[in-house]
Design a protein around this motif. Structure first.
Motif, PDB file in Angstrom:
ATOM      1  N   LEU A 295      62.722  44.727  46.402  1.00 21.36           N
ATOM      2  CA  LEU A 295      63.231  43.074  46.018  1.00 21.36           C
ATOM      3  C   LEU A 295      64.199  43.226  45.300  1.00 21.36           C
ATOM      4  CD1 LEU A 295      61.446  40.713  45.187  1.00 21.36           C
ATOM      5  CD2 LEU A 295      60.932  41.463  42.820  1.00 21.36           C
ATOM      6  N   ILE A 296      63.728  43.738  44.719  1.00 18.99           N
ATOM      7  CA  ILE A 296      66.003  44.703  44.037  1.00 18.99           C
ATOM      8  C   ILE A 296      67.163  44.392  45.142  1.00 18.99           C
ATOM      9  CG2 ILE A 296      67.388  46.155  42.392  1.00 18.99           C
ATOM     10  CD1 ILE A 296      64.826  46.877  41.251  1.00 18.99           C
ATOM     11  N   GLN A 297      67.465  45.152  46.201  1.00 20.87           N
ATOM     12  CA  GLN A 297      68.100  44.834  47.254  1.00 20.87           C
ATOM     13  C   GLN A 297      67.653  44.047  48.307  1.00 20.87           C
ATOM     14  OE1 GLN A 297      68.864  48.419  49.157  1.00 20.87           O
ATOM     15  NE2 GLN A 297      68.499  47.685  51.635  1.00 20.87           N
ATOM     16  N   GLN A 298      66.836  43.037  48.554  1.00 19.24           N
ATOM     17  CA  GLN A 298      66.749  41.529  48.684  1.00 19.24           C
ATOM     18  C   GLN A 298      67.450  40.866  48.175  1.00 19.24           C
ATOM     19  OE1 GLN A 298      62.216  41.061  49.588  1.00 19.24           O
ATOM     20  NE2 GLN A 298      62.572  42.740  51.192  1.00 19.24           N
ATOM     21  N   ALA A 299      67.790  40.659  46.339  1.00 20.22           N
ATOM     22  CA  ALA A 299      68.093  39.458  45.787  1.00 20.22           C
ATOM     23  C   ALA A 299      69.218  40.202  45.852  1.00 20.22           C
ATOM     24  CB  ALA A 299      67.308  40.102  44.223  1.00 20.22           C
ATOM     25  N   PHE A 300      69.501  41.676  45.947  1.00 20.79           N
ATOM     26  CA  PHE A 300      71.334  40.933  46.379  1.00 20.79           C
ATOM     27  C   PHE A 300      71.686  42.718  46.686  1.00 20.79           C
ATOM     28  CE2 PHE A 300      75.154  42.605  44.246  1.00 20.79           C
ATOM     29  CZ  PHE A 300      76.085  41.857  44.050  1.00 20.79           C
ATOM     30  N   PRO A 301      71.702  42.439  47.854  1.00 17.29           N
ATOM     31  CA  PRO A 301      71.756  43.710  49.131  1.00 17.29           C
ATOM     32  C   PRO A 301      72.758  44.350  48.599  1.00 17.29           C
ATOM     33  CG  PRO A 301      71.721  41.501  50.557  1.00 17.29           C
ATOM     34  CD  PRO A 301      71.436  40.909  49.003  1.00 17.29           C
TER      35      PRO A 301
ATOM     36  N   LYS B  15      69.128  36.361  40.375  1.00 15.55           N
ATOM     37  CA  LYS B  15      67.870  35.790  39.811  1.00 15.55           C
ATOM     38  C   LYS B  15      66.587  35.753  40.435  1.00 15.55           C
ATOM     39  CE  LYS B  15      66.096  33.606  35.767  1.00 15.55           C
ATOM     40  NZ  LYS B  15      66.636  32.745  34.367  1.00 15.55           N
ATOM     41  N   THR B  16      65.808  35.964  40.257  1.00 11.49           N
ATOM     42  CA  THR B  16      65.301  36.011  41.133  1.00 11.49           C
ATOM     43  C   THR B  16      63.626  36.505  41.318  1.00 11.49           C
ATOM     44  OG1 THR B  16      64.451  36.840  43.988  1.00 11.49           O
ATOM     45  CG2 THR B  16      64.547  38.309  42.042  1.00 11.49           C
ATOM     46  N   ARG B  17      62.439  35.823  41.310  1.00 11.94           N
ATOM     47  CA  ARG B  17      60.986  35.711  40.969  1.00 11.94           C
ATOM     48  C   ARG B  17      60.389  36.309  42.034  1.00 11.94           C
ATOM     49  NH1 ARG B  17      57.962  32.734  37.224  1.00 11.94           N
ATOM     50  NH2 ARG B  17      56.068  33.982  37.265  1.00 11.94           N
ATOM     51  N   ASP B  18      59.552  37.208  42.262  1.00 14.04           N
ATOM     52  CA  ASP B  18      58.389  37.426  43.125  1.00 14.04           C
ATOM     53  C   ASP B  18      57.578  36.992  43.362  1.00 14.04           C
ATOM     54  OD1 ASP B  18      57.525  39.274  44.702  1.00 14.04           O
ATOM     55  OD2 ASP B  18      56.773  40.787  43.410  1.00 14.04           O
ATOM     56  N   THR B  19      56.988  36.576  44.224  1.00 13.59           N
ATOM     57  CA  THR B  19      55.781  35.658  44.575  1.00 13.59           C
ATOM     58  C   THR B  19      54.459  37.080  44.525  1.00 13.59           C
ATOM     59  OG1 THR B  19      56.185  36.069  46.455  1.00 13.59           O
ATOM     60  CG2 THR B  19      56.898  33.931  45.414  1.00 13.59           C
TER      61      THR B  19
ATOM     62  N   PRO C 164      82.309  50.775  36.386  1.00 10.82           N
ATOM     63  CA  PRO C 164      83.125  49.548  36.611  1.00 10.82           C
ATOM     64  C   PRO C 164      82.887  49.016  38.253  1.00 10.82           C
ATOM     65  CG  PRO C 164      84.503  51.014  35.859  1.00 10.82           C
ATOM     66  CD  PRO C 164      83.256  51.760  36.315  1.00 10.82           C
ATOM     67  N   GLY C 165      82.583  47.788  37.994  1.00 10.59           N
ATOM     68  CA  GLY C 165      81.987  47.489  39.579  1.00 10.59           C
ATOM     69  C   GLY C 165      79.805  47.423  40.026  1.00 10.59           C
ATOM     70  N   GLY C 166      79.397  48.897  38.789  1.00 13.84           N
ATOM     71  CA  GLY C 166      78.213  48.702  38.937  1.00 13.84           C
ATOM     72  C   GLY C 166      77.621  47.326  38.270  1.00 13.84           C
ATOM     73  N   PHE C 167      76.034  48.180  38.361  1.00 15.00           N
ATOM     74  CA  PHE C 167      74.630  47.191  37.893  1.00 15.00           C
ATOM     75  C   PHE C 167      74.031  47.260  36.663  1.00 15.00           C
ATOM     76  CE2 PHE C 167      75.803  47.178  43.000  1.00 15.00           C
ATOM     77  CZ  PHE C 167      76.724  45.587  43.232  1.00 15.00           C
ATOM     78  N   PHE C 168      73.653  46.409  36.026  1.00 12.24           N
ATOM     79  CA  PHE C 168      72.603  46.963  34.929  1.00 12.24           C
ATOM     80  C   PHE C 168      70.972  45.872  35.413  1.00 12.24           C
ATOM     81  CE2 PHE C 168      70.344  44.797  31.062  1.00 12.24           C
ATOM     82  CZ  PHE C 168      69.655  45.954  31.262  1.00 12.24           C
ATOM     83  N   VAL C 169      70.395  45.926  36.443  1.00  8.63           N
ATOM     84  CA  VAL C 169      69.204  44.901  36.579  1.00  8.63           C
ATOM     85  C   VAL C 169      68.185  45.050  35.402  1.00  8.63           C
ATOM     86  CG1 VAL C 169      66.869  45.331  38.441  1.00  8.63           C
ATOM     87  CG2 VAL C 169      69.439  46.569  39.477  1.00  8.63           C
TER      88      VAL C 169
END
Length: 641
Positions: free
Chosen positions: A226-232, A372-376, A333-338
Motif C-alpha cells: 500500500l505504501i508503494q502504491q501510494a507513492f511508487p 496521503k491515502t486510506r486503505d479500504t 536528503p530526499g528520503g521519506f517519513f511514512v
C-alpha cells in the motif's frame, strides 16, 4: 591445562581441517571429550588469518586518516555545547566519568568463579537498561529518561540465567510466525494486545499473525505494498533499502520487509509492552531496545532511506518538534517519513488537533507531503513526507521555528548527545556525503561511496577507495573459503549475526546472499565508518564495548570479533566484555574471534571456564583465531544481594 589444550594453540603443518592421527607407534586409545566437534590441531586455510594483502585487517591510519571517531565527534560536540552554556558542573561530571573509566588491574579469566546475576529481571537482564539504582536517582521521567541507557559504573561479571525449558530457536522463516513459548515466557503483551493481533499464546508456541494493530486484516505485506502504491518512488528493495521502524511492536513490519528486499532497523523501549523487542529477536527480526527520549539515537546523520512509524505513540508535535527533528537528522536528503498513526485518518477531536499540528510542523521543516491515502481493507490511512534535497526552502521560509542548527553543531555526534530542536542544513557539495542518493540495491553493496576519493586515507592506510575494495575482497575470500567451508558451523541454524567490529561492513556484504542479517557495530573509539556501511545498503550502530549492548539476553546466533578485544584492553578489562558476549549469545551460538595470539589465548581460557566448547583454535605467526560454541551450562550459585 591438559596437553591437548596446550598444543591446540600451536600452528601445525597439517594439510586439512580434519583430525591428523598420531604416528602408528605412538597411537593409543584416548578418551574423547563429549562434544559434537572435538578441538584439534589445525593448519589455517589461506584466507583465515592475515597474510599478504590481508594485513589490511590491522588499522594503520585510524587517527590520522580520513575518518574521525564517534568519541571525538561526540566529545567535540559536548565541549562546544558546554562552553556555550558555561556549565562547570557538566565538565566536572565528565572528568569524574573519565576517571572511573580508567582500566583497573587485570583479572585472570581462568580463575574467576562464575555466579548467576542476582537481579529483579532474572533471565531478561539488560545491565544498562535495568540499572535500578541509577533510575531511582532520576529527577523526572517525563521524557522517558528512565528508559534510556544508565550503565553501571562497574560492568557485571556474573552470568545471566537461562529460562528453565529453553530450546534451540525455531529456524527462519518459520520463526517469523511462531517461537517457543518457554524461550520468551511472557504473556503480558498477548493479554494486553489481544484485540490488536500482535502475539497469541498457542500451546507451547507464541504465534504472530503477521498483522498487528495497523494491518490486521490485509496483513503486513498488503500494508507494505500500500505504501508503494501510494507513492511508487519508494521503490522497495531498489531505491529504498534501509529503513528505521520507530515503536516497532513485535516488528512484524520489519519481518515482512525482507520479502521486498528491505533491511529494517526496528526499535522500541523496554516499557509496559514487556518483551516486544525480545519477541522480535527471537523471531529472527532485527531490533534493539531504545527510546526517543532526551538523547540522540546512536546512528549517524543522513543514513536511513525511510523512517516509518505505524500507530506509534511518539508525540512528534510537542516540544518544538524535538523528536521529529531527530528523524530529520537521521533520514537522507530526499528520503521519506511514512506515518500511519490515527491522526492521519481518524476524526476524533484529539486526532484532528494532532494532525493540524503535524501539518504545520512538517511545513515549517520544509518537508513535502508527497502522498496521503486510506486503505479500504484495513481502514487505516498513511501519509508520506519527503525531506528536502536542497537548502532553498530553509533560506526562503518566513518562520524561524524550528530554527536551523548552528553550523558548529555536528549532526554525526551521537554518543550521549542531548537532542536539540533544530534542523541541520542539507549537504550541497557534490563530493560530500548526503548530497546524492546511493546506488540502487544491490549494486550499492559493492560500489565505493562517491564521497570516498583517492586523496583520502582509509582505515588500513591505503587510499580510501582501495582500502574499501581490498577489505571487501578479503572478507569475501574469508567467508567463502573459511567460514562457510571449514568452521563446522551449520549456517541453517544461523539467523541473527553481529559483527562486533565492522569497519566497512565487509563481512556483512560477503554474507548478503545468506539467509542472515548482520548488526554492524562501530566502536566509539574506532574510525567512524558507520556511514559507509549504510551507504552500502546495510545497517549498524555505534557502541562502546566497555558497556553493555542494548539488547536482551540470548539475542544472537553468531558473534564475530575481529581484532576487537586487543583494542579494548587499553580502556577496559576483558572479563566484563566476555560476560557481555555470553549474555547476548544464544545457547549453542558461535563466537569467532580473530586477534593477536596472546589475546586469543586469554579468550580461550575464559570461554573454557564458562564450559564453552572450543571447536577450533589456530595460529599463524602472532595472529590467531578461535571458534567456540556456547553451551547450556550455567553456574548454580547466585551472587550475593
Amino acid at each position: 591445562m591438559t596437553a591437548t589444550r596446550r598444543s591446540s594453540q600451536r600452528t601445525m603443518p597439517s594439510q586439512s581441517w580434519r583430525r591428523r592421527p598420531p604416528p602408528p607407534r605412538t597411537r593409543r586409545r584416548t578418551r574423547r571429550r563429549p562434544s559434537d566437534v572435538v578441538e584439534e590441531e589445525q593448519k589455517l586455510l589461506p584466507e583465515a588469518l592475515p597474510n599478504g594483502q590481508a594485513e589490511l585487517l590491522m588499522e594503520r591510519a585510524a587517527q590520522n586518516g580520513s575518518f574521525t571517531t564517534q568519541t571525538a565527534e561526540s566529545t567535540n560536540e559536548q565541549k562546544t555545547r558546554a562552553e556555550k552554556k558555561k556549565n562547570k558542573k557538566k565538565k566536572k561530571a565528565a572528568s569524574k566519568a573519565e576517571a572511573e573509566a580508567e582500566p583497573e588491574a587485570a583479572v585472570s579469566l581462568p580463575t574467576h568463579v562464575w555466579k548467576l546475576c542476582n537481579t529483579s529481571t532474572g533471565e531478561d537482564y539488560i545491565p544498562c537498561l535495568d540499572n535500578e539504582a541509577a533510575i531511582k536517582k532520576l529527577k523526572t521521567d517525563i521524557h522517558y529518561e528512565h528508559r534510556e541507557r544508565h550503565c553501571p559504573s562497574h560492568p557485571p561479571t556474573c552470568l545471566v540465567p537461562a529460562p528453565p525449558s529453553y530450546k534451540d530457536p525455531i529456524r527462519w522463516p518459520v520463526s517469523r510466525s511462531k517461537i517457543w513459548y518457554h524461550n520468551v515466557p511472557h504473556t503480558q503483551l498477548a493479554e494486553f494486545k489481544k484485540r490488536q493481533n500482535w502475539v497469541k499464546v498457542s500451546g507451547e508456541y507464541l504465534t504472530f499473525p503477521g498483522g498487528g494493530t495497523q494491518f490486521k486484516t490485509g496483513g503486513a505485506l498488503h500494508y507494505i505494498d500500500l505504501i508503494q502504491q501510494a507513492f511508487p518512488e519508494v521503490a522497495w528493495g531498489r531505491r529504498s533499502r534501509v529503513v528505521l521502524d520507530v515503536g516497532c511492536g513485535v516488528a512484524s513490519f520489519g519481518g515482512f520487509m525482507f520479502e521486498r528486499g528491505v533491511l529494517t532497523m526496528s526499535f522500541a523501549p523496554k516499557d509496559e509492552h514487556e518483551a516486544q523487542v525480545q519477541f522480535a529477536l527471537e523471531r529472527g527480526i532485527p531490533a534493539i531496545s531504545a527510546v526517543m527520549g532526551t538523547k540522540r539515537l546512536q546512528f549517524p546523520s543522513n543514513v536511513f532511506d525511510i523512517v516509518h512509524c505505524a500507530r506509534c505513540r511518539v508525540p512528534w508535535h510537542i516540544n518544538g518538534g524535538l523528536l521529529l527533528l531527530e528523524v530529520n537528522r537521521l533520514v537522507r536528503p530526499g528520503g521519506f517519513f511514512v506515518w500511519s498513526a490515527t491522526p492521519v485518518y481518524q476524526k476524533l477531536p484529539e486526532d484532528v488537533e494532532i494532525w493540524g499540528d503535524m501539518v504545520k510542523l512538517t511545513k515549517a521543516m520544509c518537508w513535502e507531503m508527497v502522498a496521503k491515502t486510506r486503505d479500504t481493507i484495513d481502514r487505516v490511512g498513511l501519509v508520506v513526507f519527503r525531506k528536502p534535497m536542497s537548502n532553498h526552502c530553509y533560506e526562503t521560509r518566513r518562520q524561524t521555528e524550528p530554527p536551523l542548527c548552528n553550523p558548529s553543531d555536528d549532526p554525526n555526534a551521537a554518543w550521549n548527545i542531548s537532542l536539540r530542536a533544530c534542523m541541520h542544513r542539507v549537504p550541497t557539495d557534490p563530493s560530500v556525503r548526503g548530497s546524492r542518493w546511493p546506488q540502487p540495491w544491490p549494486e550499492r553493496a559493492e560500489k565505493v561511496p562517491y564521497w570516498l576519493n583517492s586523496s583520502q586515507v582509509g582505515v588500513y592506510g591505503k587510499a580510501a577507495p582501495e582500502d574499501f575494495a581490498a577489505d571487501y575482497a578479503h572478507w569475501k575470500k574469508v567467508v567463502q573459503n573459511s567460514y562457510l567451508a571449514g568452521m563446522g558451523i551449520d549456517w541453517k541454524s544461523v539467523r541473527n549475526v553481529m559483527d562486533m567490529r565492522a569497519v566497512y561492513g565487509g563481512l556483512a556484504a560477503a554474507l548478503r546472499d545468506m539467509n542472515v542479517w548482520v548488526m554492524n557495530t562501530v566502536n566509539i573509539d574506532s574510525p567512524d565508518t558507520l556511514p559507509v556501511i549504510y551507504e552500502r545498503g546495510m545497517f549498524g550502530i555505534y557502541h562502546d564495548w566497555c558497556e553493555s549492548f542494548s539488547t536482551y539476553p540470548r539475542s544472537y546466533d553468531l558473534l564475530h570479533a575481529d581484532h576487537l578485544f586487543s583494542k579494548l584492553k587499553a580502556r577496559c578489562k576483558v572479563l566484563p566484555v566476555l560476560v557481555e558476549v555470553d549474555r547476548i549469545l544464544r545457547p549453542n551460538g558461535k563466537l569467532i574471534v580473530r586477534d593477536d595470539k596472546e589475546t586469543v589465548d586469554e579468550i580461550v581460557e575464559g570461554v573454557r571456564s564458562m564450559h564453552w566448547e572450543v571447536r577450533m583454535t589456530v595460529s599463524k605467526r602472532k595472529e590467531a583465531m578461535l571458534c567456540a560454541r556456547k553451551t547450556m551450562w550455567r553456574p548454580t550459585e547466585i551472587e550475593p544481594g
